[in-house]
Design an enzyme around this catalytic site. Structure first.
Site, PDB file in Angstrom:
ATOM      1  N   HIS A 171       7.034   5.206   5.569  1.00 46.96           N
ATOM      2  CA  HIS A 171       5.970   5.267   4.529  1.00 46.96           C
ATOM      3  C   HIS A 171       5.372   4.027   4.424  1.00 46.96           C
ATOM      4  CE1 HIS A 171       4.564   7.563   0.697  1.00 46.96           C
ATOM      5  NE2 HIS A 171       4.843   6.709   0.572  1.00 46.96           N
ATOM      6  N   PRO A 172       4.308   4.610   4.000  1.00 46.07           N
ATOM      7  CA  PRO A 172       3.275   5.221   4.230  1.00 46.07           C
ATOM      8  C   PRO A 172       2.729   5.538   5.541  1.00 46.07           C
ATOM      9  CG  PRO A 172       2.332   3.391   2.513  1.00 46.07           C
ATOM     10  CD  PRO A 172       3.318   2.882   3.073  1.00 46.07           C
TER      11      PRO A 172
END
Length: 428
Positions: free
Chosen positions: A403-404
């Site tokens: 992430h991200p």
């Protein structure tokens, strides 16, 4: 351009993947500059692109690759003959150099790897004289991206052979990006005007009306034809597909003549992709010298289309999965997502989409994976490895995301097409 000559490395190095990706990068940088303003960079409003600077830099890189290939051949003690060859018999090749000097070469085994040449629509007056050739959507995309007024004329469908829902997203993005499309049109003629401009006449296949406009350049992208006509194949008994001109090959790349082999784009039914030809060639070489019996696996070869919004895929299109297994036997997981980079830049992510086509029963083996978005090639390459290991939907669900990233959206997929629910990703 017609008659262009180039060095070692074939289509990919000289007039294909390498220069294409570099020019695609040039266009992406133009978009990045526009985004940069939103991120606080103070950039002057008027920006222009200098074609000759880019072209020279790209050509210099290509020349360095040509040189690298020559050096590698010398290092491996491979004799390189810059000559045009044709078969005399199953073990003999007649070779002619640029000055017309002839020689004969004999060999125990012969490998044909002449690739393809771009096709011209020879029925269109002016097509050969005034046109150049290359890949349609990728070229149109980077030409638009560096600020040139570009129109794509499409006879039937874009990205033939690819998933057509994904193809639609790619061309929708391009239209929003500024590329013009003339759908369901067919060219009638090209004339060169005294000004040097090219006047193109075409017909709208829906209305049957004729139209005209003028352009600086016309680029044909109507496919490639196998470079097999001059090889004298019939004389020595090498079987070809009369329609495509491609050589019919067995699983071990052998032609109908046991000691003559064919790899790459000239082989019937093979993906027209550089890495498949390279891998097939390496495996063939190992088999011929007795180091291995391993055959090339042509299933689930990943590829990416380097359009302004890149499209990567591996495995079956949704249409092909339906055709093979039936609509009721497949499950399609999908999502419309927004790359984090697009948020601050206020870019439209309408066409950023992911689709995973699975078998509906059991552990839901993945049949096909499709991704439009930034860095599609990098994303697809990683996931394609899973196809060699029997990737299932369960494997995707059990993977923890990074992430991200855009790639993590693939392992978060949980909405099926069948459910009819909104597939738009919410949250970060």
């Amino acid at each position: 351009l017609k008659g262009t000559k180039w060095g070692l490395g074939g289509t990919c190095v000289n007039v294909g993947c390498i220069p294409k990706k570099l020019m695609h990068q040039a266009a992406l940088l133009g978009t990045a500059v526009k985004d940069a303003r939103k991120y606080g960079w103070q950039i002057p409003e008027s920006l222009s692109h200098d074609w000759s600077t880019m072209a020279e830099a790209v050509q210099n890189h290509v020349k360095s690759l040509n040189w690298g290939h020559r050096v590698q051949l010398q290092d491996k003690k491979v004799k390189y003959l810059n000559m045009k060859g044709s078969l005399v018999d199953t073990h003999t090749i007649r070779a002619v150099n640029g000055k017309g000097k002839e020689m004969t070469v004999t060999a125990k085994n012969i490998v044909l790897a002449t690739g393809g040449r771009p096709k011209y629509p020879t029925h269109v007056p002016g097509a050969m004289e005034f046109g150049i050739t290359n890949v349609a959507l990728e070229c149109a995309g980077f030409l638009t991206g560096i600020g040139l007024d570009t129109t794509v004329m499409v006879r039937s469908i874009a990205l033939r052979g690819f998933d057509q829902q994904m193809s639609g997203l790619v061309t929708d993005y391009m239209e929003a990006y500024g590329t013009k499309f003339s759908w369901k049109c067919t060219p009638k003629s090209i004339e060169k005007l005294p000004s040097g401009l090219l006047r193109v006449t075409w017909m709208d296949l829906n209305t049957k009306e004729e139209h005209q406009d003028t352009f600086n350049s016309v680029l044909w992208a109507v496919g490639r034809a196998s470079e097999t006509k001059t090889l004298n194949l019939e004389k020595v008994g090498v079987e070809i597909n009369k329609e495509t001109g491609k050589i019919i090959v067995a699983t071990d790349e052998a032609t109908s003549v046991p000691n003559i082999f064919a790899i790459g784009d000239i082989a019937e039914g093979r993906p027209e992709l550089t890495p498949t030809a390279i891998k097939a060639g390496k495996l063939l070489a190992r088999r011929l010298v007795g180091h291995s019996t391993e055959l090339m696996n042509y299933d689930n070869v990943a590829t990416t289309v380097f359009t302004p919004l890149e499209y990567g895929c591996v495995g079956l299109s949704e249409e092909e999965a339906e055709r093979r297994h039936g609509k009721d036997q497949i499950e399609v997981y999908h999502a419309f997502y927004k790359p984090l980079e697009f948020t601050v830049a206020e870019r439209d992510a309408t066409q950023c989409y992911i689709k995973v086509v699975c078998l509906r029963e059991g552990d839901q083996r993945v049949l096909g994976m499709h991704f439009t978005g930034p860095n599609a090639g990098e994303v697809t390459q990683g996931f394609s490895l899973g196809f060699q290991c029997g990737l299932t939907y369960e494997h995707l669900r059990n993977t923890v995301g990074i992430h991200p990233t855009c790639a993590e959206e693939l392992i978060k997929l949980n909405i099926t097409k069948r459910s009819g629910l909104d597939a738009t990703v919410t949250g970060c």
